[in-house]
Scaffold this active site. Structure first.
Site, PDB file in Angstrom:
ATOM      1  N   SER A 195      20.761  41.716  24.769  1.00 55.50           N
ATOM      2  CA  SER A 195      19.737  40.911  25.583  1.00 55.50           C
ATOM      3  C   SER A 195      19.047  42.100  26.506  1.00 55.50           C
ATOM      4  CB  SER A 195      20.441  40.101  26.597  1.00 55.50           C
ATOM      5  OG  SER A 195      21.556  40.654  27.300  1.00 55.50           O
ATOM      6  N   HIS A 223      21.561  35.404  21.373  1.00 57.99           N
ATOM      7  CA  HIS A 223      20.181  35.565  21.753  1.00 57.99           C
ATOM      8  C   HIS A 223      19.269  35.463  20.338  1.00 57.99           C
ATOM      9  CE1 HIS A 223      20.042  36.647  25.881  1.00 57.99           C
ATOM     10  NE2 HIS A 223      21.369  37.229  25.626  1.00 57.99           N
ATOM     11  N   LYS A 251      20.425  28.994  25.379  1.00 59.76           N
ATOM     12  CA  LYS A 251      19.253  29.941  25.274  1.00 59.76           C
ATOM     13  C   LYS A 251      17.849  29.365  24.595  1.00 59.76           C
ATOM     14  CE  LYS A 251      21.738  34.055  26.531  1.00 59.76           C
ATOM     15  NZ  LYS A 251      22.909  33.135  26.811  1.00 59.76           N
TER      16      LYS A 251
END
Length: 399
Positions: A195, A223, A251
């Site tokens: 990230s 992610h 996310k």
């Protein structure tokens, strides 16, 4: 002895020290989770007063699905038909059709036998690592805090290898093999997409090395979930070689929660042994249904995300910035902490929210602005961001 002096643990002093080091953080309410929104002008006020609209490049809402009406409808329908909360641990009476449907969809996307939803990605990492309890965990040095904490709580010996360095992993395994009695259980754990650097773990090489030593591989797809079909593991065709796939629903999928995916035996063990699953109320059914709907919508959002990523990367580099990584996360290297903070402040003044990331989160001399475009950013949003970066960089003396 007063409560303040006897049992306060010196918290006020520790807070002052953190503030002096520039490390104290505060909550700042945001009006809505979207590509553009308003942030509270007085974060500590009882009722937030929001300022002017700003363009948000600080969120992990990569596909822009957190504010999507179709996802919101799925959540609302689940709240009406199933309930606003699970009401109990999944192992008691908190296991609902919403959970089962989501887990089937996740297992299908991850090409595994089964999946298991947790209340958060953090809970999934800590619960899975402690439940597996291997003798040794080989961990990338830049793994997420939830992996680090899970590894510590697992009581395993933790061998940290150089970031994204498969050769360093091989050396660590070879050294461990020379020093210990054969028969240990080994687990390699790594983020798939990192990230802060926006780079990708060398998963195929990691699998090669792990297989040589009889180790399992666990990939944290936080992610990558939703951004790539099947995550990065699926993108690289490694579903049969990564025994534990972990991801988040909070996310790119714009909901809440985490999950693991793998074999039937793995999931059965985790749901029996992971304390963060066994002793937590189940994921809220509206979050489960929202995540499942977002999973369906993800493919149609990706083209817009990648178009925005390309425009931003090209634009930032064309004015003179160095941009790390190879993914949808665009870390703009600044260098010194003070310069990153100053750039962050100038960008906010221009209506762009993109956070300064500085030590100890990243190494000294590599402070950066982390830019996270969303599929729902317009061309005008991208141009606004690029113009703000150029003007702010010149003002701070970086360009």
């Amino acid at each position: 002895m007063s409560l303040q002096t006897g049992f306060g643990f010196g918290l006020a002093k520790r807070l002052r020290e953190r503030e002096a080091e520039g490390l104290r953080r505060n909550l700042s309410p945001i009006e809505s989770v979207a590509a553009t929104s308003r942030i509270a002008e007085d974060p500590k006020g009882e009722k937030p007063t929001f300022g002017d609209e700003q363009t948000i490049f600080a969120a992990n809402n990569y596909l822009g699905l957190a504010g999507d009406e179709r996802v919101a409808r799925a959540a609302a329908d689940a709240a009406r038909t199933v309930g606003a909360g699970a009401g109990a641990s999944r192992l008691v009476v908190g296991d609902t059709p919403a959970h089962r449907s989501l887990e089937r969809a996740l297992a299908e996307r991850k090409d595994t036998e089964r999946a298991l939803a947790f209340s958060s990605g953090y809970a999934a990492n800590v619960g899975t690592l402690t439940a597996l309890s291997p003798d040794v965990i080989f961990s990338d040095e830049l793994n997420h805090a939830s992996i680090i904490d899970g590894a510590r709580l697992s009581d395993a010996d933790v061998e940290v290898y150089d970031h994204c360095d498969a050769s360093a992993l091989a050396d660590a395994m070879a050294e461990r093999e020379r020093e210990v009695t054969p028969g240990e259980s080994w687990l390699v754990v790594t983020d798939s997409v990192f990230s802060m650097d926006g780079d990708v773990a060398p998963l195929a090489d990691i699998c090669d090395i792990a297989e040589q030593y009889g180790a399992w591989v666990m990939a944290d797809e936080a992610h990558a979930t939703g951004v790539y079909e099947g995550g990065m593991v699926g993108e690289l065709g490694l579903e049969d070689r990564v025994q534990v796939q972990l991801g988040t629903l909070s996310k790119a999928l714009g909901a809440q929660g985490g999950f693991i995916a793998g074999s039937e035996t793995l999931i059965e063990w985790i749901l029996n042994a992971a304390r963060s699953f066994v002793f937590s109320t189940g994921l809220a059914p509206p979050a489960a249904s929202a995540a499942e709907r977002a999973l369906e919508l993800a493919p149609e959002q990706r083209a817009d995300l990648w178009a925005n990523v390309e425009r931003l990367r090209d634009g930032l580099e064309s004015v003179g910035y160095e941009v790390y990584g190879e993914t949808h996360i665009l870390p703009v290297l600044v260098g010194e902490r003070e310069d990153a903070i100053a750039l962050d402040e100038r960008l906010r003044e221009a209506g762009i929210v993109a956070p300064a990331i500085r030590p100890p989160t990243v190494p000294e001399g590599t402070s950066r602005i982390r830019v996270a475009p969303q599929a729902t950013h317009t061309e005008q949003d991208i141009e606004h961001c690029l113009a703000a970066f150029e003007a702010a960089g010149e003002e701070v003396g970086l360009l």
